[in-house]
Design a protein around this motif. Structure first.
Motif, PDB file in Angstrom:
ATOM      1  N   ALA A  21      24.464  18.193 -59.813  1.00 46.11           N
ATOM      2  CA  ALA A  21      23.482  19.049 -59.404  1.00 46.11           C
ATOM      3  C   ALA A  21      22.207  18.586 -60.384  1.00 46.11           C
ATOM      4  CB  ALA A  21      23.742  20.263 -59.326  1.00 46.11           C
ATOM      5  N   ILE A  22      22.569  18.536 -61.694  1.00 39.03           N
ATOM      6  CA  ILE A  22      21.236  18.458 -62.613  1.00 39.03           C
ATOM      7  C   ILE A  22      20.776  17.102 -62.298  1.00 39.03           C
ATOM      8  CG2 ILE A  22      20.845  17.772 -65.003  1.00 39.03           C
ATOM      9  CD1 ILE A  22      22.838  20.140 -65.770  1.00 39.03           C
ATOM     10  N   ASP A  23      21.517  16.059 -62.078  1.00 46.17           N
ATOM     11  CA  ASP A  23      21.052  14.754 -61.833  1.00 46.17           C
ATOM     12  C   ASP A  23      20.296  14.623 -60.363  1.00 46.17           C
ATOM     13  OD1 ASP A  23      20.426  11.658 -62.315  1.00 46.17           O
ATOM     14  OD2 ASP A  23      22.026  11.479 -60.838  1.00 46.17           O
ATOM     15  N   VAL A  24      20.733  15.072 -59.564  1.00 47.76           N
ATOM     16  CA  VAL A  24      20.153  15.265 -58.269  1.00 47.76           C
ATOM     17  C   VAL A  24      19.163  15.993 -57.788  1.00 47.76           C
ATOM     18  CG1 VAL A  24      20.791  15.748 -55.506  1.00 47.76           C
ATOM     19  CG2 VAL A  24      22.531  14.267 -56.913  1.00 47.76           C
ATOM     20  N   LEU A  25      19.094  17.201 -58.448  1.00 50.14           N
ATOM     21  CA  LEU A  25      17.767  18.209 -58.360  1.00 50.14           C
ATOM     22  C   LEU A  25      16.738  17.719 -59.343  1.00 50.14           C
ATOM     23  CD1 LEU A  25      19.867  21.588 -58.191  1.00 50.14           C
ATOM     24  CD2 LEU A  25      18.675  20.388 -56.195  1.00 50.14           C
ATOM     25  N   GLY A  26      17.234  17.076 -60.128  1.00 51.08           N
ATOM     26  CA  GLY A  26      16.264  16.642 -61.238  1.00 51.08           C
ATOM     27  C   GLY A  26      15.130  15.749 -60.551  1.00 51.08           C
ATOM     28  N   ARG A  27      15.791  14.595 -59.806  1.00 53.79           N
ATOM     29  CA  ARG A  27      14.810  13.763 -58.805  1.00 53.79           C
ATOM     30  C   ARG A  27      14.490  14.414 -57.568  1.00 53.79           C
ATOM     31  NH1 ARG A  27      18.861  10.170 -57.487  1.00 53.79           N
ATOM     32  NH2 ARG A  27      20.543  11.428 -58.404  1.00 53.79           N
ATOM     33  N   ASN A  28      15.155  15.249 -57.134  1.00 56.86           N
ATOM     34  CA  ASN A  28      14.668  15.955 -55.729  1.00 56.86           C
ATOM     35  C   ASN A  28      15.219  17.267 -55.521  1.00 56.86           C
ATOM     36  OD1 ASN A  28      14.150  16.385 -52.971  1.00 56.86           O
ATOM     37  ND2 ASN A  28      15.747  15.108 -52.208  1.00 56.86           N
ATOM     38  N   PRO A  29      14.138  18.209 -55.930  1.00 58.62           N
ATOM     39  CA  PRO A  29      14.508  19.548 -55.937  1.00 58.62           C
ATOM     40  C   PRO A  29      14.807  20.203 -54.445  1.00 58.62           C
ATOM     41  CG  PRO A  29      12.351  19.357 -57.127  1.00 58.62           C
ATOM     42  CD  PRO A  29      12.894  17.986 -56.292  1.00 58.62           C
ATOM     43  N   ALA A  30      14.568  19.586 -53.511  1.00 55.76           N
ATOM     44  CA  ALA A  30      14.975  19.736 -52.141  1.00 55.76           C
ATOM     45  C   ALA A  30      16.317  19.267 -51.848  1.00 55.76           C
ATOM     46  CB  ALA A  30      13.761  19.507 -51.291  1.00 55.76           C
ATOM     47  N   ALA A  31      16.940  18.792 -52.636  1.00 60.62           N
ATOM     48  CA  ALA A  31      18.190  17.899 -52.305  1.00 60.62           C
ATOM     49  C   ALA A  31      19.222  18.960 -51.714  1.00 60.62           C
ATOM     50  CB  ALA A  31      18.778  17.279 -53.505  1.00 60.62           C
ATOM     51  N   SER A  32      20.127  18.541 -50.822  1.00 63.46           N
ATOM     52  CA  SER A  32      21.032  19.659 -50.046  1.00 63.46           C
ATOM     53  C   SER A  32      22.207  19.676 -50.803  1.00 63.46           C
ATOM     54  CB  SER A  32      21.439  18.900 -48.930  1.00 63.46           C
ATOM     55  OG  SER A  32      22.402  17.621 -48.752  1.00 63.46           O
ATOM     56  N   LEU A  33      23.105  20.476 -50.593  1.00 65.55           N
ATOM     57  CA  LEU A  33      24.606  20.553 -51.280  1.00 65.55           C
ATOM     58  C   LEU A  33      25.415  19.345 -50.883  1.00 65.55           C
ATOM     59  CD1 LEU A  33      25.297  24.517 -50.833  1.00 65.55           C
ATOM     60  CD2 LEU A  33      24.488  23.252 -52.962  1.00 65.55           C
ATOM     61  N   GLY A  34      25.000  18.948 -49.796  1.00 65.69           N
ATOM     62  CA  GLY A  34      25.970  17.796 -49.463  1.00 65.69           C
ATOM     63  C   GLY A  34      25.537  16.360 -50.344  1.00 65.69           C
ATOM     64  N   ASP A  35      24.226  16.311 -50.574  1.00 65.64           N
ATOM     65  CA  ASP A  35      23.841  15.257 -51.579  1.00 65.64           C
ATOM     66  C   ASP A  35      24.414  15.472 -52.925  1.00 65.64           C
ATOM     67  OD1 ASP A  35      22.119  14.116 -49.789  1.00 65.64           O
ATOM     68  OD2 ASP A  35      20.325  15.562 -50.222  1.00 65.64           O
ATOM     69  N   ILE A  36      24.511  16.730 -53.214  1.00 64.75           N
ATOM     70  CA  ILE A  36      25.021  17.047 -54.610  1.00 64.75           C
ATOM     71  C   ILE A  36      26.697  16.877 -54.632  1.00 64.75           C
ATOM     72  CG2 ILE A  36      25.595  19.019 -56.349  1.00 64.75           C
ATOM     73  CD1 ILE A  36      22.751  20.117 -55.472  1.00 64.75           C
ATOM     74  N   ALA A  37      27.470  17.100 -53.527  1.00 69.08           N
ATOM     75  CA  ALA A  37      28.607  17.118 -53.486  1.00 69.08           C
ATOM     76  C   ALA A  37      28.961  15.187 -53.482  1.00 69.08           C
ATOM     77  CB  ALA A  37      29.243  17.465 -52.121  1.00 69.08           C
ATOM     78  N   THR A  38      28.349  14.682 -52.666  1.00 70.46           N
ATOM     79  CA  THR A  38      28.526  13.207 -52.797  1.00 70.46           C
ATOM     80  C   THR A  38      28.345  12.541 -54.076  1.00 70.46           C
ATOM     81  OG1 THR A  38      27.627  13.151 -50.502  1.00 70.46           O
ATOM     82  CG2 THR A  38      27.324  10.954 -51.838  1.00 70.46           C
ATOM     83  N   ALA A  39      27.077  12.989 -54.984  1.00 68.94           N
ATOM     84  CA  ALA A  39      27.031  12.541 -56.148  1.00 68.94           C
ATOM     85  C   ALA A  39      28.211  13.093 -57.188  1.00 68.94           C
ATOM     86  CB  ALA A  39      25.700  12.951 -56.861  1.00 68.94           C
ATOM     87  N   ALA A  40      28.623  14.143 -56.860  1.00 73.16           N
ATOM     88  CA  ALA A  40      29.851  14.614 -57.728  1.00 73.16           C
ATOM     89  C   ALA A  40      31.086  13.928 -57.217  1.00 73.16           C
ATOM     90  CB  ALA A  40      30.007  15.989 -57.658  1.00 73.16           C
ATOM     91  N   ASP A  41      31.132  13.296 -56.013  1.00 72.57           N
ATOM     92  CA  ASP A  41      32.385  12.591 -55.685  1.00 72.57           C
ATOM     93  C   ASP A  41      33.216  13.622 -55.124  1.00 72.57           C
ATOM     94  OD1 ASP A  41      33.541  10.398 -54.803  1.00 72.57           O
ATOM     95  OD2 ASP A  41      34.532   9.951 -56.655  1.00 72.57           O
ATOM     96  N   VAL A  42      32.812  14.759 -54.793  1.00 75.14           N
ATOM     97  CA  VAL A  42      33.785  15.803 -54.177  1.00 75.14           C
ATOM     98  C   VAL A  42      33.322  15.955 -52.747  1.00 75.14           C
ATOM     99  CG1 VAL A  42      34.225  16.832 -56.317  1.00 75.14           C
ATOM    100  CG2 VAL A  42      32.270  17.757 -54.772  1.00 75.14           C
ATOM    101  N   GLY A  43      34.170  16.606 -51.733  1.00 73.36           N
ATOM    102  CA  GLY A  43      33.687  16.863 -50.597  1.00 73.36           C
ATOM    103  C   GLY A  43      32.851  18.385 -50.582  1.00 73.36           C
ATOM    104  N   ARG A  44      32.298  18.767 -49.397  1.00 73.89           N
ATOM    105  CA  ARG A  44      31.309  20.016 -49.434  1.00 73.89           C
ATOM    106  C   ARG A  44      32.662  21.097 -49.598  1.00 73.89           C
ATOM    107  NH1 ARG A  44      26.054  20.433 -46.456  1.00 73.89           N
ATOM    108  NH2 ARG A  44      26.554  22.574 -47.007  1.00 73.89           N
TER     109      ARG A  44
END
Length: 190
Positions: A21-44
């Protein structure tokens, strides 16, 4: 699997989600939870098992931001050396917070956590560092502590924006930030 192993696994998964979440939201504050789940390598579904909603995840990010800021402040050894050398170290430590700085600068992301104070306000240790700089003639005595603090945050913001927009190296941008802050707080000879 033992209970300790399950707890360790859960803590690692939770930590991976917060870090993503820190990495993804740091680049794109509007990122979705799906984007964060993907980056964390977990499912929603897994993400929602740990964080019921976006506000819950942002509270965890805010808590992590506070903890990292506290660690960086301790590592800067604000009570040591001249006031200016302590400001220099503090800038270096804060700059190394990386993507977390983008989240801190985007206060609306942390607004989900009412306890998040962010970088606003001048704590007594910071004020003491600046006052020490006034006494040891390493910080211009006309600059109040809250001004110096605002200067640091604005230059860190400028540095990370420059890094993002211009593709300069982290090393070069940190050098520019430090040069700017050091020059801005220096005692004027004229």
């Amino acid at each position: 699997m033992t209970e300790a192993q399950v707890s360790g696994s859960r803590a690692r998964t939770r930590g991976a989600i917060v870090e993503a979440a820190i990495d993804v939201l740091g680049r794109n504050p509007a990122a979705s939870l799906g984007d964060i789940a993907t980056a964390a390598d977990v499912g929603r579904t897994t993400l929602h098992r740990y964080f019921a909603d976006r506000a819950d995840l942002l509270r965890a990010v805010g808590a992590e931001a506070g903890a990292r800021l506290d660690r960086a402040t301790v590592q800067a050894r604000m009570a040591e050396g001249t006031g200016a050398s302590a400001v220099h170290r503090l800038c270096q430590e804060y700059f190394d917070l990386g993507s977390l700085l983008s989240i801190i600068f985007n206060e609306s992301l942390l607004a989900a956590d009412p306890s998040w104070a962010g970088p606003a306000g001048c704590d007594p240790d910071f004020a003491a560092m600046v006052e020490r700089g006034h006494r040891d003639a390493s910080i211009d005595p006309e600059l109040p502590a809250d001004w110096v603090q605002s200067l640091i945050w604005s230059q860190l913001y400028a540095g990370w924006a420059y890094l993002r927009d211009n593709g300069a190296s982290r090393h070069e941008v940190l050098r520019l930030v430090l040069r700017t802050v050091d020059g801005a707080i220096a005692v004027r000879t004229t």
